[in-house]
Enzyme design. Structure first.
Site, PDB file in Angstrom:
ATOM      1  N   ASN A   1     140.553  32.889  12.918  1.00 26.49           N
ATOM      2  CA  ASN A   1     140.669  33.536  14.221  1.00 26.49           C
ATOM      3  C   ASN A   1     139.317  33.848  14.846  1.00 26.49           C
ATOM      4  O   ASN A   1     139.141  33.752  16.057  1.00 26.49           O
ATOM      5  CB  ASN A   1     141.478  34.827  14.078  1.00 26.49           C
ATOM      6  CG  ASN A   1     142.933  34.555  13.769  1.00 26.49           C
ATOM      7  OD1 ASN A   1     143.568  33.750  14.433  1.00 26.49           O
ATOM      8  ND2 ASN A   1     143.458  35.206  12.748  1.00 26.49           N
TER       9      ASN A   1
ATOM     10  N   CYS B   1     134.658  30.064  11.553  1.00 24.09           N
ATOM     11  CA  CYS B   1     135.034  28.772  10.993  1.00 24.09           C
ATOM     12  C   CYS B   1     134.298  28.586   9.672  1.00 24.09           C
ATOM     13  O   CYS B   1     133.086  28.782   9.587  1.00 24.09           O
ATOM     14  CB  CYS B   1     134.670  27.658  11.973  1.00 24.09           C
ATOM     15  SG  CYS B   1     135.160  26.003  11.447  1.00 24.09           S
TER      16      CYS B   1
ATOM     17  N   TYR C   1     160.668  27.824   2.662  1.00 23.41           N
ATOM     18  CA  TYR C   1     160.126  28.673   3.729  1.00 23.41           C
ATOM     19  C   TYR C   1     160.151  27.854   5.001  1.00 23.41           C
ATOM     20  O   TYR C   1     159.971  26.627   4.964  1.00 23.41           O
ATOM     21  CB  TYR C   1     158.686  29.070   3.379  1.00 23.41           C
ATOM     22  CG  TYR C   1     158.145  30.290   4.104  1.00 23.41           C
ATOM     23  CD1 TYR C   1     158.132  31.533   3.495  1.00 23.41           C
ATOM     24  CD2 TYR C   1     157.636  30.198   5.400  1.00 23.41           C
ATOM     25  CE1 TYR C   1     157.618  32.658   4.135  1.00 23.41           C
ATOM     26  CE2 TYR C   1     157.130  31.310   6.057  1.00 23.41           C
ATOM     27  CZ  TYR C   1     157.116  32.534   5.415  1.00 23.41           C
ATOM     28  OH  TYR C   1     156.609  33.638   6.060  1.00 23.41           O
TER      29      TYR C   1
ATOM     30  N   ASP D   1     146.647  28.655   6.456  1.00 21.41           N
ATOM     31  CA  ASP D   1     145.843  29.281   5.410  1.00 21.41           C
ATOM     32  C   ASP D   1     146.706  29.741   4.243  1.00 21.41           C
ATOM     33  O   ASP D   1     146.316  29.590   3.073  1.00 21.41           O
ATOM     34  CB  ASP D   1     145.037  30.448   5.983  1.00 21.41           C
ATOM     35  CG  ASP D   1     145.886  31.450   6.759  1.00 21.41           C
ATOM     36  OD1 ASP D   1     147.032  31.106   7.128  1.00 21.41           O
ATOM     37  OD2 ASP D   1     145.394  32.570   7.002  1.00 21.41           O
ATOM     38  N   ARG D   2     147.881  30.277   4.536  1.00 20.44           N
ATOM     39  CA  ARG D   2     148.788  30.696   3.461  1.00 20.44           C
ATOM     40  C   ARG D   2     149.246  29.501   2.634  1.00 20.44           C
ATOM     41  O   ARG D   2     149.267  29.556   1.396  1.00 20.44           O
ATOM     42  CB  ARG D   2     150.003  31.416   4.045  1.00 20.44           C
ATOM     43  CG  ARG D   2     149.702  32.766   4.672  1.00 20.44           C
ATOM     44  CD  ARG D   2     150.952  33.370   5.300  1.00 20.44           C
ATOM     45  NE  ARG D   2     151.980  33.626   4.302  1.00 20.44           N
ATOM     46  CZ  ARG D   2     153.257  33.866   4.599  1.00 20.44           C
ATOM     47  NH1 ARG D   2     153.656  33.847   5.876  1.00 20.44           N
ATOM     48  NH2 ARG D   2     154.133  34.108   3.641  1.00 20.44           N
TER      49      ARG D   2
ATOM     50  N   ASP E   1     146.416  37.188  -1.061  1.00 17.74           N
ATOM     51  CA  ASP E   1     145.285  36.968  -0.154  1.00 17.74           C
ATOM     52  C   ASP E   1     145.040  38.269   0.602  1.00 17.74           C
ATOM     53  O   ASP E   1     145.841  38.682   1.438  1.00 17.74           O
ATOM     54  CB  ASP E   1     145.597  35.828   0.815  1.00 17.74           C
ATOM     55  CG  ASP E   1     144.366  35.368   1.593  1.00 17.74           C
ATOM     56  OD1 ASP E   1     143.389  36.143   1.677  1.00 17.74           O
ATOM     57  OD2 ASP E   1     144.378  34.243   2.120  1.00 17.74           O
TER      58      ASP E   1
ATOM     59  N   THR F   1     142.757  40.835   6.630  1.00 18.93           N
ATOM     60  CA  THR F   1     143.289  41.754   7.637  1.00 18.93           C
ATOM     61  C   THR F   1     144.716  42.151   7.278  1.00 18.93           C
ATOM     62  O   THR F   1     145.094  43.323   7.347  1.00 18.93           O
ATOM     63  CB  THR F   1     143.261  41.098   9.024  1.00 18.93           C
ATOM     64  OG1 THR F   1     141.920  40.704   9.329  1.00 18.93           O
ATOM     65  CG2 THR F   1     143.743  42.067  10.084  1.00 18.93           C
TER      66      THR F   1
ATOM     67  N   THR G   1     141.012  66.322   4.303  1.00 16.62           N
ATOM     68  CA  THR G   1     141.771  65.300   5.036  1.00 16.62           C
ATOM     69  C   THR G   1     141.236  63.909   4.745  1.00 16.62           C
ATOM     70  O   THR G   1     142.004  62.960   4.544  1.00 16.62           O
ATOM     71  CB  THR G   1     141.727  65.583   6.550  1.00 16.62           C
ATOM     72  OG1 THR G   1     142.334  66.845   6.804  1.00 16.62           O
ATOM     73  CG2 THR G   1     142.463  64.510   7.333  1.00 16.62           C
TER      74      THR G   1
END
EC number: 2.7.1.33
Length: 244
Positions: A11, A14, A88, A96-97, A117, A120, A175
Site C-alpha cells: 500500500n 514496494c 477460500y 500477500d496473504r 502475518d 497493520t 492509565t
C-alpha cells in the site's frame, strides 16, 4: 540456475527481491509508486523470470518494467495458479496473504501450518499437511489496537508500542500501563489460543511468524514459533517457478 526478480507492491512501499536458485540474494525497499526507482534498480540485470504482485491496483509502469527485464514474466492475479488447494473465495484473498501461505508450505511441506502475518492487521492462516489452504482470520494489529483506543475514546492517550518492553505488568498502575497491559496481554492470549488449537491436531505442526511486528510478538507469546521475515517474497518466487 535461475535468477528471478520478485516485485511485491504494498500500500505504501514496494519490496523488490533478487532471487538466485531459490535463495534471496538481496531485498530493496522502494517508495509507493516504484516506476522510475524500479527501472534504475533492475537496469544492470537480466533476469530469467520475473513476477509482479500488488495488494491494490497494479502500477502499470512497474508491470511494464517487470515484463521487459526478464525472459519470462508473470503478473499475479486472482486466476494465477498456485501450488495449494484453496478453501477460500479467491476474489477476496489478498495476494500477500496467499503468497505467505505458499511460502510457508514450500518451506515446511507435509506439516500442519499456522501462518501469522503481523502488520497493520494480523492475519492467521491455516494450511493442512496435505497442502490445503483451510482459510484464515483477520484481526487488528498491534499499532492499530493502540490507535483505536486513542481515537475512539475521549481521553485515553496514544501509546507508542515501539518503546514497550516485552515484560509487561499483569495489571497496570496508571492509565498508560493499563492500556499497554490490556493490549499486549490480549494480543498474546489471542495468538496463543490459535497456536494451542494448531498443536491439538495430530501429526507434525509448525507456527510461522512474519511481518513488521514479528520479532516483538515472538517475545511476548509463550509458544514456540519460527520467524520468516521474507515469507511473502519466498512465496511469490514459488508461485513464479510453479507457473513459468
Amino acid at each position: 540456475m535461475s535468477f528471478n526478480l520478485i516485485v511485491d507492491q504494498g500500500n505504501s512501499a514496494c519490496k523488490v527481491a533478487f532471487v538466485r536458485n531459490n535463495s534471496i540474494e538481496s531485498i530493496s525497499f522502494l517508495p509507493g509508486k516504484a516506476g522510475q526507482a524500479l527501472s534504475h534498480l533492475v537496469a544492470p540485470h537480466r533476469f530469467d523470470k520475473a513476477i509482479y504482485s500488488s495488494v491494490g491496483l497494479p502500477d502499470e509502469e512497474a508491470e511494464a518494467i517487470v515484463r521487459s527485464c526478464a525472459a519470462a514474466s508473470l503478473m499475479m492475479g486472482t486466476e494465477t495458479p498456485v501450488p495449494l488447494r484453496l478453501q477460500y473465495d479467491r476474489r477476496t484473498l489478498g495476494a500477500d496473504r496467499l503468497a505467505a501461505v505458499v511460502g510457508a508450505h514450500s518451506l515446511y511441506p507435509n506439516t500442519e501450518l499456522l501462518v501469522i502475518d503481523a502488520g497493520t492487521a494480523i492475519t492467521y492462516e491455516r494450511v493442512s499437511a496435505e497442502g490445503i489452504y483451510l482459510g484464515g482470520n483477520i484481526s487488528p494489529g498491534l499499532h492499530l489496537r493502540f490507535k483505536a483506543l486513542h481515537l475512539f475514546t475521549g481521553r485515553l492517550p496514544l501509546i507508542d508500542p515501539s518503546g514497550i518492553s516485552p515484560k509487561i505488568a499483569e495489571y497496570g498502575s496508571s492509565t498508560e500501563e493499563a492500556i499497554t497491559a490490556g493490549v499486549i496481554h490480549g494480543l498474546a492470549g489471542e495468538i496463543d489460543r490459535y497456536i494451542d488449537d494448531l498443536h491439538a491436531k495430530e501429526g507434525r505442526s509448525a507456527v510461522i511468524l512474519t511481518g513488521g511486528d514479528a520479532n516483538y510478538l515472538a517475545r511476548i507469546i509463550r509458544s514456540g514459533i519460527l520467524i520468516h521475515p521474507d515469507l511473502v517474497l519466498l512465496g511469490l518466487n514459488r508461485i513464479l517457478e510453479y507457473n513459468v
